[in-house]
Write a protein that holds these residues in place. Structure first.
Motif, PDB file in Angstrom:
ATOM      1  N   GLY A 213      41.244  46.785  41.042  1.00  0.00           N
ATOM      2  CA  GLY A 213      41.956  45.723  40.339  1.00  0.00           C
ATOM      3  C   GLY A 213      41.283  44.370  40.474  1.00  0.00           C
ATOM      4  O   GLY A 213      41.832  43.359  40.057  1.00  0.00           O
ATOM      5  N   ARG A 214      40.076  44.312  41.079  1.00  0.00           N
ATOM      6  CA  ARG A 214      39.370  43.032  41.273  1.00  0.00           C
ATOM      7  C   ARG A 214      38.373  42.836  40.145  1.00  0.00           C
ATOM      8  O   ARG A 214      37.161  42.967  40.339  1.00  0.00           O
ATOM      9  CB  ARG A 214      38.630  43.025  42.606  1.00  0.00           C
ATOM     10  N   ILE A 215      38.890  42.544  38.971  1.00  0.00           N
ATOM     11  CA  ILE A 215      38.013  42.505  37.801  1.00  0.00           C
ATOM     12  C   ILE A 215      37.044  41.316  37.840  1.00  0.00           C
ATOM     13  O   ILE A 215      35.925  41.405  37.347  1.00  0.00           O
ATOM     14  CB  ILE A 215      38.852  42.533  36.492  1.00  0.00           C
ATOM     15  N   TYR A 216      37.463  40.212  38.496  1.00  0.00           N
ATOM     16  CA  TYR A 216      36.550  39.053  38.554  1.00  0.00           C
ATOM     17  C   TYR A 216      35.324  39.375  39.398  1.00  0.00           C
ATOM     18  O   TYR A 216      34.199  39.029  39.044  1.00  0.00           O
ATOM     19  CB  TYR A 216      37.272  37.815  39.086  1.00  0.00           C
ATOM     20  N   GLU A 217      35.558  40.060  40.536  1.00  0.00           N
ATOM     21  CA  GLU A 217      34.435  40.460  41.379  1.00  0.00           C
ATOM     22  C   GLU A 217      33.539  41.443  40.620  1.00  0.00           C
ATOM     23  O   GLU A 217      32.319  41.362  40.673  1.00  0.00           O
ATOM     24  CB  GLU A 217      34.916  41.119  42.681  1.00  0.00           C
ATOM     25  N   ALA A 218      34.189  42.369  39.892  1.00  0.00           N
ATOM     26  CA  ALA A 218      33.431  43.368  39.120  1.00  0.00           C
ATOM     27  C   ALA A 218      32.546  42.659  38.100  1.00  0.00           C
ATOM     28  O   ALA A 218      31.358  42.969  37.974  1.00  0.00           O
ATOM     29  CB  ALA A 218      34.387  44.323  38.425  1.00  0.00           C
ATOM     30  N   ARG A 219      33.139  41.688  37.421  1.00  0.00           N
ATOM     31  CA  ARG A 219      32.375  40.957  36.401  1.00  0.00           C
ATOM     32  C   ARG A 219      31.227  40.191  37.032  1.00  0.00           C
ATOM     33  O   ARG A 219      30.139  40.080  36.468  1.00  0.00           O
ATOM     34  CB  ARG A 219      33.327  40.021  35.656  1.00  0.00           C
ATOM     35  N   GLY A 220      31.486  39.661  38.230  1.00  0.00           N
ATOM     36  CA  GLY A 220      30.449  38.926  38.962  1.00  0.00           C
ATOM     37  C   GLY A 220      29.245  39.808  39.225  1.00  0.00           C
ATOM     38  O   GLY A 220      28.099  39.402  38.996  1.00  0.00           O
ATOM     39  N   LEU A 243      42.698  48.321  33.461  1.00  0.00           N
ATOM     40  CA  LEU A 243      43.658  47.371  34.023  1.00  0.00           C
ATOM     41  C   LEU A 243      44.598  46.825  32.956  1.00  0.00           C
ATOM     42  O   LEU A 243      45.379  45.912  33.219  1.00  0.00           O
ATOM     43  CB  LEU A 243      42.903  46.221  34.698  1.00  0.00           C
ATOM     44  N   GLY A 244      44.480  47.337  31.751  1.00  0.00           N
ATOM     45  CA  GLY A 244      45.363  46.880  30.671  1.00  0.00           C
ATOM     46  C   GLY A 244      44.883  45.575  30.057  1.00  0.00           C
ATOM     47  O   GLY A 244      45.604  44.963  29.266  1.00  0.00           O
TER      48      GLY A 244
END
Length: 639
Positions: A213-220, A243-244
């Motif tokens: 659920g840590r999409i910001y880290e994933a995007r980073g 994550l919808g």
DNA sequence: TTAGGGTTAG
């Protein structure tokens, strides 16, 4: 002639160049067996014959022969044959080198014999990073995450340094609760060992963050990759979709496409998940056409996604057409179709399809199948049939133990049938601790069937477990309002203010010509907002003349009645519906999608619209479809 | 010799 030839040519070359049958005769009769001979037989696809030579003729084997045979067994997933090769090593007291033992681990992994693979690793006098990684991969591929992580820790303790293969593998097992903490530590290690920018490691890492659920880290992680490929792009797109965050997924897909990303069937399946969430039928059709043009439709995963997309966009007949045309179906294909019928309230179709699944007997139902069947019976008003399925399941008829969610379906079934007391007793006897979702389901039933006594108990229980969920306050307040207990209605409202509960903002949208028009409650941003507001007001007057009475109990704010009515008219689904009426020709069905459960007043409003304007209204809320025709809804006013 | 992304879910 053959013997003559053998004088001038290498025997193995001769065997390789001949037909299978000829080669078999040749190798078994003409030449003394040796490792190279086996190699030739294997390259001719004659694994069995090679094994016969090995065993019957007592051939003394060396590394190359064993390796050839084992490779063949791995490729063919030939479990018995591979076991014979391994047994031969033991029998002849051959001590395989590390390389060969690692191949044995891979072989046992392919044959789903993890214990045997682990035994091979345990018996290795020396292990290297490859043998450790092969075993970690075996566990993670079969879903044994904690075993994979434990082995990784053992590997570190043994002093073996992980490489890019190890990191890419071990991160796939870091999606669980304690896996994520370890995953972050592994990330530090990856930075230290400078593997962060490796494309396989990077995509595994970003996927780990996305699944947590840590999409910001994933995007980073994704943005820092020095190069991108189809897997890393798909991983980040599917991260958003899972994550919808459907609009974000779609936006990124478009951006990456403009930047020249290649897509494959996994990419399309992920994009279709996002489109299912948005109920974007036109865009979904566009992807479907693309899939057909690229000749990808034979992928089962993709077809499953298409079934789901069409059903979530309200087009069940398309789903069924795809389902019927599939040469092979997995349990997910059946589940997607069953869920489709269930969400549309078509209980009879659910039962019919489930029967067909059992008759065909090609695919075994799983726990999701039963969720779909039970909720299908519930939404379709087939309580007794649903209860039969549940009790057959509980008695072990299908070999699947009912889980908490299945119990939740039964509470739903009983509640819908007005058997509120029975549902309450059922919860008390459950072998699980009831969750907020279970109590929520019962509270909903209490509201519909005006059972204030149980509802009050359940409501307070729920406010205790889940004080942050605004929906619970709303239902409890509605329940009090239906019983005329205004003092209690006020208390619930005050409690809500006291706890500073924030309601998830309601959002409704409608798709016109591949464009999604989104409306928020009291939103003023749409370019045609004036027209839409005027239309909502006009509808309100017309519907009232026809008998529509605003349900002021749906408003929680402590304001006067006139204000309450205004608040109700500002609900997003009314705006989307009004926009649909303005923007589409008369008589055309209107399809509205809402992110939350539809409120009682909007449901009633839509029923009046369908009747007065002769429009079919299809409304998809968080839980299901409402097909409203001539003032009647397919949900039977229970949702 | 070992590796990354995917479909259904009250």
């Amino acid at each position: 002639m053959i013997r003559k030839l053998s004088l001038f040519y290498d025997a193995n070359q001769v065997i390789s160049s001949m037909s299978n049958q000829f080669a078999r005769q040749l190798s078994l009769t003409s030449f003394p067996p040796n490792s190279q001979n086996l190699n030739s037989l294997c390259s001719n696809g004659q694994l069995r014959e090679a094994l016969v030579e090995m065993a019957v003729q007592g051939l003394e084997m060396k590394f190359e022969g064993y390796y050839t045979l084992l490779n063949e067994c791995v490729n063919r997933r030939a479990f018995r044959e591979g076991q014979r090769v391994h047994a031969h090593m033991t029998k002849t007291c051959y001590l395989p080198p590390m390389h060969l033992r690692t191949r044995l681990i891979v072989f046992y992994n392919n044959c789903e014999c993890l214990n045997d693979a682990q035994r091979v690793l345990d018996e290795m006098p020396v292990r290297n990073v490859v043998s450790w990684t092969a075993m970690i991969s075996a566990y993670s591929k079969r879903g044994y995450a904690s075993e994979a992580l434990n082995l990784f820790l053992q590997m570190l303790r043994s002093g073996t340094e992980p490489n890019e293969f190890t990191f890419a593998t071990v991160l796939t097992s870091c999606s669980g609760a304690w896996g994520f903490d370890l995953g972050r530590q592994i990330h530090s290690l990856i930075i230290k060992t400078k593997f962060e920018s490796h494309i396989f490691v990077g995509s595994s890492l970003l996927d780990m963050y996305a699944k947590a659920g840590r999409i910001y880290e994933a995007r980073g992680v994704f943005d820092c990759l020095p190069e991108r490929d189809v897997v890393s792009c798909t991983a980040i797109i599917s991260g958003y979709a899972q994550l919808g965050l459907d609009e974000e997924a779609l936006e990124l897909f478009r951006l990456l496409q403009r930047e020249g990303m290649t897509s494959n069937y996994v990419t399309y399946a992920s994009v279709l998940t996002a489109l299912s969430g948005l109920a974007a039928l036109d865009l979904g059709r566009q992807v479907h056409n693309h899939v057909l043009r690229r000749e990808l439709p034979s992928y089962v995963v993709l077809q499953n996604s298409l079934i789901d997309m069409y059903s979530k966009c309200g087009n069940l007949s398309y789903s069924r057409r795809i389902f019927d045309s599939m040469p092979e179906r997995t349990v997910i294909s059946w589940n997607a179709m069953l869920v489709g019928y269930s969400k549309h309230g078509m209980g009879k179709e659910v039962v019919k399809l489930f029967k067909l699944m059992k008759e065909e007997n090609k695919v075994r139902p799983d726990s999701v199948t039963f969720l779909a069947v039970l909720s299908g019976c519930s939404h379709g008003g087939m309580e007794d049939r649903g209860l039969e399925y549940f009790y057959a399941m509980a008695e072990g008829e299908n070999g699947i133990e009912p889980e908490l969610e299945h119990y939740g379906c039964v509470v739903d079934l009983l509640g819908r049938a007005g058997r509120v007391e029975e549902a309450f007793e059922f919860i008390k006897k459950m072998r699980f601790e009831p969750t907020a979702a279970i109590w929520g389901s019962l509270l909903g039933a209490c509201r519909v069937h005006s059972n204030v006594e149980i509802g009050e108990f359940v409501g307070f229980r729920l406010l205790h477990i889940e004080p942050e969920n605004a929906g619970n306050y709303v239902i409890l307040s509605n329940l009090y309002a239906s019983a005329g207990r205004w003092e209690d209605v006020r208390n619930v409202r005050e409690l809500m203010v006291e706890k500073a509960v924030i309601k998830e903002p309601g959002r409704s949208w409608i798709e016109l010509d591949q464009i999604l028009h989104t409306f928020h409650a009291s939103d003023r941003s749409h370019p045609r907002r004036e027209e839409v507001s005027a239309k909502v007001k006009e509808l309100s007057v017309k519907l009232k003349e026809a008998g529509y009475v605003p349900d002021l109990g749906c408003v929680l704010y402590d304001v006067d009645e006139e204000q309450k009515e205004k608040v109700l008219l500002g609900h997003s689904e009314k705006m989307a519906l009004a926009f649909g009426l303005i923007a589409t020709p008369e008589g055309v069905p209107v399809r509205v999608i809402k992110n939350l459960r539809i409120c009682v007043d909007c449901h009633n409003f839509a029923k009046f619209v369908s009747k007065i304007y002769g429009r079919e209204v299809s409304l998809r809320d968080k839980n299901r479809f409402h097909h409203i025709v001539g003032g009647t809804c397919s949900c039977g006013d229970y949702w």
